[in-house]
Each structure stands twice: as structure tokens, then as C-alpha cells.
Enzyme design. Structure first.
Site, PDB file in Angstrom:
ATOM      1  N   HIS A  79       0.885  -1.153  -0.594  1.00 38.27           N
ATOM      2  CA  HIS A  79       0.033  -0.082   0.257  1.00 38.27           C
ATOM      3  C   HIS A  79       1.220   0.966   0.446  1.00 38.27           C
ATOM      4  CE1 HIS A  79      -2.717   2.684   0.986  1.00 38.27           C
ATOM      5  NE2 HIS A  79      -3.889   1.383   1.077  1.00 38.27           N
TER       6      HIS A  79
ATOM      7  N   ASP B  86      -8.091  -5.461   0.640  1.00 36.90           N
ATOM      8  CA  ASP B  86      -8.222  -6.390  -0.978  1.00 36.90           C
ATOM      9  C   ASP B  86      -8.487  -7.609  -1.059  1.00 36.90           C
ATOM     10  OD1 ASP B  86     -10.418  -4.359  -2.406  1.00 36.90           O
ATOM     11  OD2 ASP B  86      -7.891  -3.352  -3.030  1.00 36.90           O
TER      12      ASP B  86
HETATM   13  N1  CMC Z   1       4.077  -7.602  -4.845  1.00 35.61           N
HETATM   14  C1  CMC Z   1       5.228  -7.555  -5.526  1.00 35.61           C
HETATM   15  N2  CMC Z   1       6.495  -6.216  -5.307  1.00 35.61           N
HETATM   16  C2  CMC Z   1       5.876  -5.217  -5.169  1.00 35.61           C
HETATM   17  C3  CMC Z   1       4.078  -5.156  -4.203  1.00 35.61           C
HETATM   18  C4  CMC Z   1       3.271  -6.474  -4.662  1.00 35.61           C
HETATM   19  N3  CMC Z   1       2.256  -6.015  -4.678  1.00 35.61           N
HETATM   20  N4  CMC Z   1       3.644  -3.701  -3.720  1.00 35.61           N
HETATM   21  C5  CMC Z   1       5.053  -3.892  -4.134  1.00 35.61           C
HETATM   22  N5  CMC Z   1       5.852  -3.840  -4.232  1.00 35.61           N
HETATM   23  C6  CMC Z   1       7.369  -3.653  -4.261  1.00 35.61           C
HETATM   24  C7  CMC Z   1       7.894  -2.634  -6.002  1.00 35.61           C
HETATM   25  O1  CMC Z   1       8.399  -3.583  -7.241  1.00 35.61           O
HETATM   26  C8  CMC Z   1       8.484  -2.009  -5.137  1.00 35.61           C
HETATM   27  O2  CMC Z   1      10.003  -2.608  -4.798  1.00 35.61           O
HETATM   28  P1  CMC Z   1      11.512  -2.062  -5.152  1.00 35.61           P
HETATM   29  O3  CMC Z   1      11.237  -0.817  -4.396  1.00 35.61           O
HETATM   30  O4  CMC Z   1      12.443  -2.780  -4.942  1.00 35.61           O
HETATM   31  O5  CMC Z   1      11.275  -1.344  -6.886  1.00 35.61           O
HETATM   32  C9  CMC Z   1       8.452  -1.336  -3.924  1.00 35.61           C
HETATM   33  O6  CMC Z   1       7.794  -2.900  -2.834  1.00 35.61           O
HETATM   34  C10 CMC Z   1       7.646  -0.321  -3.584  1.00 35.61           C
HETATM   35  O7  CMC Z   1       6.669  -0.221  -4.462  1.00 35.61           O
HETATM   36  P2  CMC Z   1       5.413   0.523  -5.209  1.00 35.61           P
HETATM   37  O8  CMC Z   1       5.026  -0.008  -6.760  1.00 35.61           O
HETATM   38  O9  CMC Z   1       6.646   1.629  -5.274  1.00 35.61           O
HETATM   39  O10 CMC Z   1       4.555   1.143  -4.195  1.00 35.61           O
HETATM   40  P3  CMC Z   1       3.700   2.562  -4.774  1.00 35.61           P
HETATM   41  O11 CMC Z   1       3.588   2.595  -2.790  1.00 35.61           O
HETATM   42  O12 CMC Z   1       3.605   3.104  -5.747  1.00 35.61           O
HETATM   43  O13 CMC Z   1       2.426   1.310  -4.758  1.00 35.61           O
HETATM   44  C11 CMC Z   1       0.719  -0.399  -4.818  1.00 35.61           C
HETATM   45  C12 CMC Z   1       1.611   0.724  -4.309  1.00 35.61           C
HETATM   46  C13 CMC Z   1      -0.826  -0.882  -3.592  1.00 35.61           C
HETATM   47  C14 CMC Z   1      -0.027   0.199  -5.843  1.00 35.61           C
HETATM   48  C15 CMC Z   1       1.087  -1.513  -4.963  1.00 35.61           C
HETATM   49  O14 CMC Z   1       1.782  -2.424  -4.116  1.00 35.61           O
HETATM   50  C16 CMC Z   1       0.643  -3.261  -5.623  1.00 35.61           C
HETATM   51  O15 CMC Z   1       0.440  -2.668  -6.055  1.00 35.61           O
HETATM   52  N6  CMC Z   1       0.157  -3.812  -4.453  1.00 35.61           N
HETATM   53  C17 CMC Z   1      -0.910  -4.676  -5.640  1.00 35.61           C
HETATM   54  C18 CMC Z   1      -2.031  -4.318  -5.424  1.00 35.61           C
HETATM   55  C19 CMC Z   1      -2.924  -3.936  -4.463  1.00 35.61           C
HETATM   56  O16 CMC Z   1      -3.437  -4.694  -3.815  1.00 35.61           O
HETATM   57  N7  CMC Z   1      -3.683  -2.801  -4.858  1.00 35.61           N
HETATM   58  C20 CMC Z   1      -4.524  -2.679  -3.887  1.00 35.61           C
HETATM   59  C21 CMC Z   1      -4.609  -1.750  -3.200  1.00 35.61           C
HETATM   60  S1  CMC Z   1      -5.417  -0.858  -0.898  1.00 35.61           S
HETATM   61  C22 CMC Z   1      -7.140  -0.617  -1.799  1.00 35.61           C
HETATM   62  C23 CMC Z   1      -6.818   0.178  -2.387  1.00 35.61           C
HETATM   63  O17 CMC Z   1      -6.211   1.428  -2.693  1.00 35.61           O
HETATM   64  O18 CMC Z   1      -8.029   0.245  -3.599  1.00 35.61           O
END
Ligand code: CMC
Length: 453
Positions: free
Chosen positions: A309, A367
Site C-alpha cells: 500500500h 483487498d
Molecule cells: N508484490 C510485489 N512487490 C511489490 C508489491 C506487490 N504487491 N507492491 C509493491 N512491491 C514492491 C515494488 O516492486 C517496489 O520494489 P522496489 O523498491 O524494489 O522497486 C516496492 O515494493 C515499492 O512499491 P511501489 O510500487 O513503489 O509502491 P506504490 O506505493 O507505488 O504502490 C501499490 C502501492 C498498492 C500500487 C502496490 O503495492 C501494488 O501494486 N500492490 C498490489 C495491488 C493491490 O493490492 N492494490 C490494492 C491497494 S489497497 C486498496 C486500494 O487502494 O484500492
């Protein structure tokens, strides 16, 4: 907001300095007010994904991502989940205070009496192909509401705003259930005023005109709880979209339709649907290590859905509550030994011990378990994000109303760092050589798809 101190920013190239006010809210980190930076220094700020940018002030919801805290109007989500109901929370988010008994009765009555949709709206559904995704139907039908309810679209009139908010909250379950009924080809069911918000939705989803239907109290309670947990979550992608659309003066129905569109993506509300697809793909506990390896591999597009998140760097408090509810719902309604639930629990356990997830503070989010509850309630997977949209409508309208009510409300208009071509002169067609790589042998040499393809 209060001004505590200032932050001095100095341009090392020119030696020029400006003092920027540091603004503090009730809780959380203070924010540097950069609204005069361009005027005084000639610079914009650059922050893709708004990682360090606050877009507004708000008194609705507060998240402490480090501690895993979520407050609606100051009340911890755990207390609201245990002791209140969705309509009570809706009142709280909209009006800022918990309702008295009398206020809650009146509010419930108002919402209940707005649940029907205009009969002409039904013909919109007939225009959608039977296998249309319900979220596509939601975007279209909710957007079209402004064509039916002109008497509540004057956004400068507080009473219009309130009526539009009530209509949206009330009609969303009816519109959502109808999108499901359309996809299965059974008749739409009218709302029934004596039922609760969640109970009414369950009946409109599952009853048939040919049979009696009794709302299951366990399902009703579980759904009410899920609606509470999803009701608001400060400036997430869909809420920010609603605010941005609304900042131009667009009507509330159009703004909420834009929020639904933003919610649909798998990184946001679409994740609940993606979690179930992922669990089905993983299939068995023995496959967890290979899928975790895929999630950690930067060359592989696979991510662990329902994990991570932007704000929570701790267990999402909503996920904790939902996980507990999942045990109860599966024990009473579903299969207590549902292999998918077992798989989810095991996946969580393994991921939470894995260095990759630990270092990045990736925990289960709301989720991760909600889809398993929906599945036990008999809600089809393609309706999961619609469920999220029903609940979040309350947050969207509360945030929209707060924004419109701001004394100095401005249109939202971010800037950019342009790094395209420098200014150049137009060349006549016959003198041009293609500079687009692959233009001749690539997609548009083959022409566009045509007709009904
Ligand atoms: N699986 C594997 N790696 C992950 C994941 C994941 N679910 N989430 C983040 N990472 C890694 C990412 O690759 C990055 O690694 P590095 O620093 O080595 O490049 C690091 O963790 C930080 O991730 P980010 O993408 O920069 O983080 P963000 O804040 O931009 O993204 C997120 C947040 C929710 C989009 C992401 O964690 C994600 O895609 N999660 C899976 C989708 C999900 O479950 N979404 C629902 C969110 S909660 C409900 C809502 O908001 O609707």
C-alpha cells in the site's frame, strides 16, 4: 491548519532564498506550503505519483501508515466496525459527527426513499452486451444520472449538493445489483424500503420475482461491515479523481462516474478481483514459493495482489478486521475449510516472513481477504470492484462536498516538466521522412480494427 515555522529554500545557482510556511494539521507529518514557490522562485515541484505531495486539506479521514491507524472523523475504524452501521458511518463522513438516534432515523429514511432509479434508466442496461463487465456498466449508468436528476446539479447550491449526495448513496446498490442482473439475464428487482442498506442490496442481487427471499443476517452483517471498512480512505486515486473532476465545476454524478473509472484499475479497487484470480492461478500451497519468486522478480510483471500500500507500511487495519470476519463468514455461510482461504492464510504467512516483503514493508491490504468474503456470500468475482464502489461512494461524495465548500476552491491543474521536442517548423508532407520507428511495418500500417470487432 496552523503555521508552526518556515522552511527556507535556497537556489544554489542564484543564491536566492524563499521562506515557505510549514503547515500542521491535527495528526501526521506537517506540510511545506509551496503555493507561492513558482511566483517567487520560478520553479514547479516534480513528484510523479504524488509520493510527497498533499493536494488538499481535509477533515474527513486520517491514516497513520506507519502505525496502521485509520480514523473516520477522528473515530478509529475498529470502534466503528464493531459498534456502528454503514448508514451511521455515512452520516458521520458526510456531516462530521455521529448522528443522534433521531438524526439516524431521518437519514436512513431519506436514503431509503431515494433507492429507486428512474424507469427510463433501465433501457440503458439493455444497450450493454450481456457479457459487459459490471464496472463498465457502472461508469456509464452513474455518469448518465445527471441526465435524469437536473434538480440537484447546481453545485453552488448546498441543498442541491446534499440531495445529489443522498441520491448517489441511495441509488448505487440499485444500479450495482441491476448490472449483475443484466449479466445473468434475470429481471431487475426493485428495492424494498423496510430492509437495511446491505440487506436491500443482497435482495436486489439474489432474489427472483418467482420466489420468496429472506436476507441472511450473517451475510447482511458481513456486508455492512465491509461497506464500513471501504467507505473512505483519504486522497487515494479515485477520490483524487473525483476531487479533480469536481474542481472544474462538473456535476456530482459525472464526478462519481470518474471515481468509479479510476477505482477499476488493478492497483486500486480492481485488486480484490485480481486477488481471487491470483489465488486460483496459484492453486495449491506447494506452488506458493514459485509465485513468490515471480512477485520478487523485477523482470516478471506478476505482483502479489492484495499486498502493499502506498500509505500503510504496517498491517492495513481494515485487513485485520476483514481477516477475522472471513473466519466467521466462512464458518457460517461458506466452507470453513475453503481451500482458497487456507491458501490465502498460508500465502500471507510465508510472505510476511520473506525478506523481500519485510524490507519493503509489504503487508496484506483490505483487498486481500474481502474477495473471499464476497465469494462466500455468492457474489461473482466481476462484481467485487462494484462492491467497493458502492461503499466508497460515501467517501467520494463527502470529499467532493468538502472540496466544493472550500472558500478558496480552485480548479485542480498540475504542471509538468516538458521534455519533448524543442520548438520546430512544420514540414510539407512531401518533404517528410518517417521518424516513427516501425511506422511502416508496425500496427498502423495494418489499419485499425473496423466494424464490430
Ligand atoms: N508484490 C510485489 N512487490 C511489490 C508489491 C506487490 N504487491 N507492491 C509493491 N512491491 C514492491 C515494488 O516492486 C517496489 O520494489 P522496489 O523498491 O524494489 O522497486 C516496492 O515494493 C515499492 O512499491 P511501489 O510500487 O513503489 O509502491 P506504490 O506505493 O507505488 O504502490 C501499490 C502501492 C498498492 C500500487 C502496490 O503495492 C501494488 O501494486 N500492490 C498490489 C495491488 C493491490 O493490492 N492494490 C490494492 C491497494 S489497497 C486498496 C486500494 O487502494 O484500492
Amino acid at each position: 491548519m496552523t503555521n508552526k515555522h518556515t522552511l527556507t529554500v535556497t537556489d544554489n545557482a542564484t543564491g536566492k532564498s524563499v521562506e515557505l510556511p510549514v503547515r500542521e494539521g491535527t495528526h501526521g507529518p506537517a506540510a511545506v506550503d509551496i503555493s507561492t514557490l513558482y511566483r517567487d522562485m520560478g520553479y514547479f515541484t516534480y513528484d510523479p505519483g504524488f509520493v510527497s505531495t498533499g493536494s488538499c486539506r481535509s477533515a474527513i479521514t486520517y491514516i497513520d501508515g506507519e502505525q496502521g491507524v485509520l480514523l473516520y472523523r477522528g473515530y478509529p475504524i475498529e470502534q466503528l466496525a464493531e459498534r456502528s452501521s454503514f448508514l451511521e458511518v455515512a452520516f458521520l463522513l458526510l456531516y462530521g459527527e455521529l448522528p443522534t438516534h433521531e438524526q439516524l432515523n431521518r437519514f436512513s429514511g431519506v436514503i431509503t426513499h431515494h433507492t429507486m432509479i428512474n424507469e427510463s434508466l433501465k433501457s440503458f442496461y439493455r444497450g450493454f452486451y450481456h457479457d459487459a463487465h459490471p464496472m463498465a456498466i457502472m461508469v456509464g449508468v452513474v455518469g448518465s444520472l445527471s441526465a435524469f436528476y437536473h434538480d440537484s446539479t447546481d453545485i453552488r447550491n448546498p441543498r442541491h449538493r446534499e440531495v445529489a449526495a443522498h441520491r448517489l448513496i441511495a441509488k448505487m446498490p440499485t444500479i450495482a445489483a441491476a448490472s449483475h442482473k443484466h449479466s445473468v439475464g434475470t429481471p431487475f428487482i426493485y428495492p424494498k424500503n423496510e430492509l437495511s442498506y446491505a440487506g436491500n442490496f443482497l435482495r436486489m442481487m439474489f432474489s427472483l420475482p418467482t420466489e420468496d427471499y429472506a436476507v441472511d443476517p450473517v451475510a447482511e452483517k458481513a456486508l455492512d461491515l465491509i461497506f464500513i471498512l471501504h467507505a473512505d480512505h483519504e486522497q487515494n486515486a479515485s477520490t483524487s479523481t473525483v476531487r479533480l473532476a469536481g474542481s472544474s465545476g462538473a456535476n456530482p454524478f459525472a464526478c462519481i462516474a470518474s471515481g468509479i473509472a479510476a477505482l477499476w484499475g488493478p492497483a486500486h479497487g480492481g485488486a480484490n478481483e485480481a486477488v481471487l484470480r491470483m489465488l486460483a492461478q496459484i492453486g495449491e500451497v506447494k506452488n506458493i514459493p514459485s509465485y513468490l519468486a515471480k512477485a520478487k522478480d523485477k523482470n516478471d510483471g506478476f505482483r502479489l495482489m492484495g499486498f502493499g500500500h502506498r500509505v500503510y507500511k504496517n498491517y492495513d487495519p481494515r485487513a485485520k478486521i476483514i481477516r477475522e470476519m472471513c473466519h466467521q463468514v466462512l464458518a457460517k455461510l461458506g466452507d470453513a475449510n475453503d481451500p482458497m482461504f487456507e491458501l490465502a492464510l498460508r500465502l500471507e504467512e510465508v510472505a510476511l516472513k520473506d525478506d523481500y516483503f519485510v524490507e519493503r514493508k509489504l503487508y496484506p491490504n483490505v483487498d486481500f481477504y474481502s474477495g473471499l468474503i464476497y465469494k462466500a456470500l455468492g457474489i461473482p468475482t466481476n462484481m467485487f470492484t462494484v462492491m467497493f464502489a458502492i461503499a466508497r461512494t460515501v467517501g467520494w461524495v463527502a470529499q467532493w462536498m468538502e472540496m466544493i465548500g472550500e472558500p478558496n476552491q480552485k480548479i485542480g491543474r498540475p504542471r509538468q516538466v516538458y521534455d519533448g521536442s524543442p520548438q520546430r517548423d512544420y514540414q510539407p508532407l512531401e518533404e517528410r521522412r518517417s521518424a516513427i520507428i516501425g511506422a511502416t511495418e508496425g500496427s498502423f500500417a495494418n489499419g485499425e480494427l473496423r466494424g464490430t470487432d
